[in-house]
Design a protein around this motif. Structure first.
Motif, PDB file in Angstrom:
ATOM      1  N   VAL A   1       0.844  -1.195   0.000  1.00 36.82           N
ATOM      2  CA  VAL A   1       0.000   0.000   0.000  1.00 36.82           C
ATOM      3  C   VAL A   1       0.884   1.251   0.000  1.00 36.82           C
ATOM      4  CG1 VAL A   1      -1.745   1.285   1.288  1.00 36.82           C
ATOM      5  CG2 VAL A   1      -1.824  -1.216   1.222  1.00 36.82           C
ATOM      6  N   ALA A   2       0.580   2.172  -0.886  1.00 34.27           N
ATOM      7  CA  ALA A   2       1.392   3.386  -0.993  1.00 34.27           C
ATOM      8  C   ALA A   2       1.351   4.181   0.314  1.00 34.27           C
ATOM      9  CB  ALA A   2       0.887   4.254  -2.134  1.00 34.27           C
ATOM     10  N   GLY A   3       2.474   4.677   0.759  1.00 35.46           N
ATOM     11  CA  GLY A   3       2.538   5.402   2.030  1.00 35.46           C
ATOM     12  C   GLY A   3       2.505   6.900   1.840  1.00 35.46           C
ATOM     13  N   ASN A   4       1.328   7.486   1.706  1.00 36.65           N
ATOM     14  CA  ASN A   4       1.258   8.937   1.627  1.00 36.65           C
ATOM     15  C   ASN A   4       0.203   9.456   2.604  1.00 36.65           C
ATOM     16  OD1 ASN A   4      -1.290   8.683   0.345  1.00 36.65           O
ATOM     17  ND2 ASN A   4      -0.243   8.330  -1.593  1.00 36.65           N
ATOM     18  N   ASN A   5       0.357  10.688   3.000  1.00 39.12           N
ATOM     19  CA  ASN A   5      -0.507  11.295   4.024  1.00 39.12           C
ATOM     20  C   ASN A   5      -1.586  12.174   3.393  1.00 39.12           C
ATOM     21  OD1 ASN A   5       2.430  11.171   5.589  1.00 39.12           O
ATOM     22  ND2 ASN A   5       0.686  10.634   6.843  1.00 39.12           N
ATOM     23  N   THR A   6      -2.275  11.647   2.447  1.00 38.90           N
ATOM     24  CA  THR A   6      -3.354  12.413   1.823  1.00 38.90           C
ATOM     25  C   THR A   6      -4.696  11.824   2.215  1.00 38.90           C
ATOM     26  OG1 THR A   6      -3.180  11.040  -0.156  1.00 38.90           O
ATOM     27  CG2 THR A   6      -1.953  13.109  -0.129  1.00 38.90           C
TER      28      THR A   6
END
Lengths: 113, 243
Positions: B86-91
């Protein structure tokens, strides 16, 4: 217009008796905590005008206060004058005499370098 | 036909030919020494595949997966599989600031009109009408605000109280869940300029919205109260990864 100054003038305290709020369209009473009845907008406006009149009438006092010498400097000048009177043999009230004695002892304890 | 029995001692070592052995000769596990089966004795598979036990207990091959995928266990009751990380971004996330000073009424919770967006990715920040952020995605969010609060003129030591507060869906949080940063009432002890910050981690639904309110009680004079602009006051939020 509802203002905190008007409500305070009527004897109410912010956060204790009332809470005001402005979401971008003007101030309104969001919460009323006081046991006393909530005043009308007209009452608040009249109280605000009364507060503003009294505040404006005290402008001279605020202006003087801003330009007076600091209280400590004024007191120092008075004690110097009283000490001169004391050295010239004037009998001062006992409280003032003791105050001058204590004032002089502090000066002696911390002399100017 | 009579069976002729030949003792092992009567056979010279190396004299029994393959042709003399049965084609269905059975070798049981206890007849194989530990560590005697080499990798070369195993059937070939396809490069990249891995062997695991299937539902019936027999070993099976999981064919090579997509490049970059990781082997993911699904517990004792299912076969493992290849899975995407799973992509790790804070959006969703955003940040906005107040471009110019905002004049606010005394002793009143006033919505701060952060009008300039510096960064945004997902969600919706309304920087022209309601000055609120709606994430659009359920999750746990880090929310932050920092405000410069001051008044103009007069004695710069007479702010009685100042606070910053987040509002969720138009209401201040319940008492047990407030995010206040507050200066209390003590006359002539507060500076004329205060900088208040507040942050929290909160759960938000997709349609929840978040606003910031500022408060200055400057009761002793008629001077004006302001929230400092020119990027001295800002509001931001971002979603925690995996929340």
């Amino acid at each position: 217009m509802i203002t905190s100054k008007g409500l305070i003038k009527l004897g109410f305290e912010p956060s204790i008796d009332f809470s005001l709020r402005d979401d971008g369209n003007g101030t309104y009473i969001a919460k009323w905590f006081s046991d006393k009845p909530k005043p009308t907008t007209a009452d608040i406006e009249a109280a605000h005008i009364e507060w503003k009149t009294q505040y404006d009438a005290q402008e001279y006092s605020r202006n003087r206060k801003a330009e007076y010498a600091p209280i400590g400097d004024q007191l120092d000048a008075i004690l110097k004058w009283a000490n001169l009177m004391r050295m010239d043999g004037t009998n001062l009230p006992e409280d003032l005499d003791q105050t001058i004695a204590q004032w002089l002892s502090v000066k002696q304890k911390y002399p100017k370098s | 036909m009579a069976t002729t029995k030949i003792r092992s001692s009567s056979i010279t070592d190396g004299q029994v030919a393959n042709a003399d052995l049965s084609s269905t000769i059975g070798v049981t596990g206890d007849q194989i020494a530990d560590d005697a089966v080499t990798l070369a004795k195993m059937a070939d598979g396809t490069q990249g595949g891995v062997i695991h036990y299937g539902a019936a207990g027999a070993p099976v091959e999981l064919a090579a997966g997509t490049d970059g995928y990781f082997l993911k266990t699904r517990g004792a009751g299912a076969n493992p599989l290849w899975a995407e990380v799973v992509a790790g971004n804070n959006t969703p996330m955003f940040s906005a600031y107040l471009s110019s000073d905002q004049n606010i009424a005394d002793a009143t919770d006033v919505k701060v009109e952060f009008d300039t967006i510096t960064i945004t990715d997902g969600g919706t920040y309304d920087n022209s009408t309601n000055y609120r952020w709606t994430p659009g995605v359920i999750g746990k969010y880090v929310i932050k605000t920092s405000l410069g609060l001051y008044h103009v003129g007069g004695n710069n030591t007479d702010i009685a109280a100042a606070r910053v507060r987040f509002y969720i869906n138009g209401s201040e949080p319940s008492p047990e869940f407030k995010f206040d940063n507050y200066y209390g009432y003590t006359q002539n002890t507060l500076p004329g300029w205060v900088h208040l910050q507040s942050d929290a981690v909160i759960s938000m639904n997709a349609t929840d919205y978040l606003e910031v309110y500022a408060y200055i009680d400057h009761r002793w004079t008629a001077y004006q109260n302001y929230i400092a602009g020119n990027q001295a006051s800002y509001f931001s939020a971002f979603k925690l990864i995996g929340s």
